[in-house]
Design a protein around this motif. Structure first.
Motif, PDB file in Angstrom:
ATOM      1  N   PHE A   1     -34.087 -18.852  49.982  1.00 15.00           N
ATOM      2  CA  PHE A   1     -34.250 -18.812  48.505  1.00 15.00           C
ATOM      3  C   PHE A   1     -36.146 -19.242  47.503  1.00 15.00           C
ATOM      4  CE2 PHE A   1     -30.800 -16.110  48.306  1.00 15.00           C
ATOM      5  CZ  PHE A   1     -30.895 -15.028  46.781  1.00 15.00           C
ATOM      6  N   THR A   2     -35.473 -21.165  48.096  1.00 17.90           N
ATOM      7  CA  THR A   2     -37.112 -21.628  47.715  1.00 17.90           C
ATOM      8  C   THR A   2     -38.076 -21.476  49.098  1.00 17.90           C
ATOM      9  OG1 THR A   2     -35.929 -23.485  48.623  1.00 17.90           O
ATOM     10  CG2 THR A   2     -36.158 -23.272  46.661  1.00 17.90           C
ATOM     11  N   ASP A   3     -37.885 -21.777  50.455  1.00 16.16           N
ATOM     12  CA  ASP A   3     -38.722 -22.290  51.494  1.00 16.16           C
ATOM     13  C   ASP A   3     -38.907 -20.952  52.176  1.00 16.16           C
ATOM     14  OD1 ASP A   3     -38.392 -24.558  50.574  1.00 16.16           O
ATOM     15  OD2 ASP A   3     -36.943 -25.082  51.860  1.00 16.16           O
ATOM     16  N   GLN A   4     -37.841 -19.682  52.061  1.00 19.01           N
ATOM     17  CA  GLN A   4     -38.034 -19.265  53.128  1.00 19.01           C
ATOM     18  C   GLN A   4     -38.929 -16.708  53.021  1.00 19.01           C
ATOM     19  OE1 GLN A   4     -35.110 -18.547  56.055  1.00 19.01           O
ATOM     20  NE2 GLN A   4     -34.744 -20.501  55.757  1.00 19.01           N
ATOM     21  N   MET A   5     -38.434 -17.454  51.330  1.00 17.63           N
ATOM     22  CA  MET A   5     -39.013 -16.502  50.717  1.00 17.63           C
ATOM     23  C   MET A   5     -40.988 -16.887  49.790  1.00 17.63           C
ATOM     24  SD  MET A   5     -35.797 -14.862  47.978  1.00 17.63           S
ATOM     25  CE  MET A   5     -34.343 -14.292  49.082  1.00 17.63           C
ATOM     26  N   PRO A   6     -41.540 -15.650  50.575  1.00 18.33           N
ATOM     27  CA  PRO A   6     -43.003 -15.759  50.293  1.00 18.33           C
ATOM     28  C   PRO A   6     -43.333 -16.026  48.365  1.00 18.33           C
ATOM     29  CG  PRO A   6     -43.440 -14.732  52.467  1.00 18.33           C
ATOM     30  CD  PRO A   6     -41.332 -15.218  51.535  1.00 18.33           C
ATOM     31  N   PHE A   7     -42.754 -15.077  48.288  1.00 15.15           N
ATOM     32  CA  PHE A   7     -42.729 -14.814  46.158  1.00 15.15           C
ATOM     33  C   PHE A   7     -41.727 -16.217  45.701  1.00 15.15           C
ATOM     34  CE2 PHE A   7     -41.702 -13.017  42.351  1.00 15.15           C
ATOM     35  CZ  PHE A   7     -43.339 -13.062  42.157  1.00 15.15           C
ATOM     36  N   ASN A   8     -41.332 -16.340  46.043  1.00 17.81           N
ATOM     37  CA  ASN A   8     -40.745 -17.880  45.481  1.00 17.81           C
ATOM     38  C   ASN A   8     -41.055 -18.992  45.947  1.00 17.81           C
ATOM     39  OD1 ASN A   8     -38.874 -15.706  44.753  1.00 17.81           O
ATOM     40  ND2 ASN A   8     -37.191 -17.110  46.114  1.00 17.81           N
TER      41      ASN A   8
ATOM     42  N   SER B   1     -44.946 -18.984  46.122  1.00 23.39           N
ATOM     43  CA  SER B   1     -45.475 -19.280  45.167  1.00 23.39           C
ATOM     44  C   SER B   1     -45.100 -19.068  43.807  1.00 23.39           C
ATOM     45  CB  SER B   1     -46.285 -17.529  45.536  1.00 23.39           C
ATOM     46  OG  SER B   1     -45.269 -16.387  44.615  1.00 23.39           O
ATOM     47  N   LEU B   2     -44.091 -19.247  43.033  1.00 22.92           N
ATOM     48  CA  LEU B   2     -43.963 -18.956  42.085  1.00 22.92           C
ATOM     49  C   LEU B   2     -43.553 -20.969  41.569  1.00 22.92           C
ATOM     50  CD1 LEU B   2     -41.117 -16.615  41.349  1.00 22.92           C
ATOM     51  CD2 LEU B   2     -43.133 -17.076  41.043  1.00 22.92           C
ATOM     52  N   GLY B   3     -43.499 -21.633  42.981  1.00 20.50           N
ATOM     53  CA  GLY B   3     -43.109 -22.875  43.217  1.00 20.50           C
ATOM     54  C   GLY B   3     -41.408 -23.932  42.384  1.00 20.50           C
ATOM     55  N   LEU B   4     -40.737 -22.141  42.945  1.00 20.37           N
ATOM     56  CA  LEU B   4     -39.347 -23.078  42.670  1.00 20.37           C
ATOM     57  C   LEU B   4     -38.832 -24.107  43.221  1.00 20.37           C
ATOM     58  CD1 LEU B   4     -37.665 -19.053  42.128  1.00 20.37           C
ATOM     59  CD2 LEU B   4     -39.040 -20.223  40.631  1.00 20.37           C
ATOM     60  N   SER B   5     -37.688 -24.880  42.209  1.00 20.20           N
ATOM     61  CA  SER B   5     -36.928 -25.839  42.652  1.00 20.20           C
ATOM     62  C   SER B   5     -35.848 -26.052  42.409  1.00 20.20           C
ATOM     63  CB  SER B   5     -37.410 -27.342  42.776  1.00 20.20           C
ATOM     64  OG  SER B   5     -37.377 -27.486  40.977  1.00 20.20           O
ATOM     65  N   ILE B   6     -33.933 -26.297  43.191  1.00 15.75           N
ATOM     66  CA  ILE B   6     -33.213 -25.817  42.593  1.00 15.75           C
ATOM     67  C   ILE B   6     -31.865 -27.497  42.718  1.00 15.75           C
ATOM     68  CG2 ILE B   6     -30.681 -24.632  43.237  1.00 15.75           C
ATOM     69  CD1 ILE B   6     -32.564 -22.609  44.601  1.00 15.75           C
ATOM     70  N   PRO B   7     -33.054 -27.876  41.585  1.00 16.18           N
ATOM     71  CA  PRO B   7     -31.528 -28.705  41.466  1.00 16.18           C
ATOM     72  C   PRO B   7     -30.179 -28.916  41.235  1.00 16.18           C
ATOM     73  CG  PRO B   7     -33.238 -28.832  39.571  1.00 16.18           C
ATOM     74  CD  PRO B   7     -33.111 -27.326  40.490  1.00 16.18           C
ATOM     75  N   TYR B   8     -29.689 -27.935  40.710  1.00 18.06           N
ATOM     76  CA  TYR B   8     -28.513 -27.590  40.188  1.00 18.06           C
ATOM     77  C   TYR B   8     -27.853 -26.615  41.003  1.00 18.06           C
ATOM     78  CZ  TYR B   8     -24.141 -28.171  37.650  1.00 18.06           C
ATOM     79  OH  TYR B   8     -22.574 -27.767  37.420  1.00 18.06           O
ATOM     80  N   PHE B   9     -27.359 -26.641  42.074  1.00 19.78           N
ATOM     81  CA  PHE B   9     -26.413 -25.768  42.700  1.00 19.78           C
ATOM     82  C   PHE B   9     -24.465 -25.348  42.876  1.00 19.78           C
ATOM     83  CE2 PHE B   9     -27.053 -21.793  45.727  1.00 19.78           C
ATOM     84  CZ  PHE B   9     -26.995 -21.213  45.285  1.00 19.78           C
ATOM     85  N   THR B  10     -24.285 -25.388  41.896  1.00 17.14           N
ATOM     86  CA  THR B  10     -22.533 -24.594  42.479  1.00 17.14           C
ATOM     87  C   THR B  10     -21.605 -23.246  42.389  1.00 17.14           C
ATOM     88  OG1 THR B  10     -21.918 -24.880  40.031  1.00 17.14           O
ATOM     89  CG2 THR B  10     -21.872 -27.545  41.747  1.00 17.14           C
ATOM     90  N   CYS B  11     -20.722 -23.305  42.850  1.00 16.70           N
ATOM     91  CA  CYS B  11     -20.183 -21.531  42.946  1.00 16.70           C
ATOM     92  C   CYS B  11     -20.226 -21.567  41.352  1.00 16.70           C
ATOM     93  CB  CYS B  11     -19.003 -21.862  43.701  1.00 16.70           C
ATOM     94  SG  CYS B  11     -18.630 -22.280  45.110  1.00 16.70           S
ATOM     95  N   ASP B  12     -20.412 -22.307  40.674  1.00 19.48           N
ATOM     96  CA  ASP B  12     -20.216 -21.761  38.650  1.00 19.48           C
ATOM     97  C   ASP B  12     -21.280 -21.703  37.544  1.00 19.48           C
ATOM     98  OD1 ASP B  12     -17.497 -22.307  38.540  1.00 19.48           O
ATOM     99  OD2 ASP B  12     -17.774 -23.762  38.865  1.00 19.48           O
TER     100      ASP B  12
END
Length: 164
Positions: free
Chosen positions: A27-34, A36-47
């Protein structure tokens, strides 16, 4: 706020389980639109997931008020909802072989999404969060929120996601 569009280097929390890390990097590195938004994902669990991004010139929707474009708000909420729906699916599919899992992941997508814009998108940094409301065998329903760095809620959404 940056004067020019200089997307931040995408970041993913370093301690994620391998499957979640792979999804986060997708989602952050391989989707060009994302990117360009400059997204980061510092927290990610199944919940729960958090998706962070900084305001920059390319995200402005109203040049007079210099506020976040509504389409950016909706897009980031959709990213957060999609991430948590996939994470929840992966948790329930732990015994699925990799070939079938890849086939199902390729077919996942947004079915429907509603966004309620609560206030103008003012801020320097934003955090979108999401959690699953209900998860069935084919469809997950998620709730997403977007806040600025001061904690003001900008928008919330509900999304339905096809699970392969």
């Amino acid at each position: 706020m940056a004067d020019q569009h200089t997307p931040q280097q995408t970041r993913v929390a370093p301690d994620l389980p391998p499957k979640l890390a792979a999804i986060a990097h997708l989602f952050t590195d391989q989707m060009p639109f994302n990117r360009s938004l400059g997204l980061s994902i510092p927290y990610f669990t199944c919940d729960k997931v958090e998706v962070h991004f900084a305001m920059h010139e390319g995200l402005i929707g109203n040049p007079i008020q210099r506020i976040l474009h509504g389409g950016v708000t909706a897009s980031v909420l959709d990213v957060a909802g999609g991430l948590i729906a996939i994470a929840n699916f992966l948790e329930k599919s732990d015994t699925m072989d990799q070939a079938l899992l890849n086939k199902k992941l390729a077919k996942m997508g947004t079915i429907d999404m509603r966004v309620d814009y609560l206030r103008p998108g003012r801020g320097e940094h934003f955090v979108a969060s999401a959690e699953v409301i209900r998860s069935g065998s084919r469809v997950s329903v998620c709730r997403m929120e977007l806040h600025n760095e001061k904690g003001s809620q900008i928008a919330f959404g509900t999304g339905a996601y096809m699970m392969g």
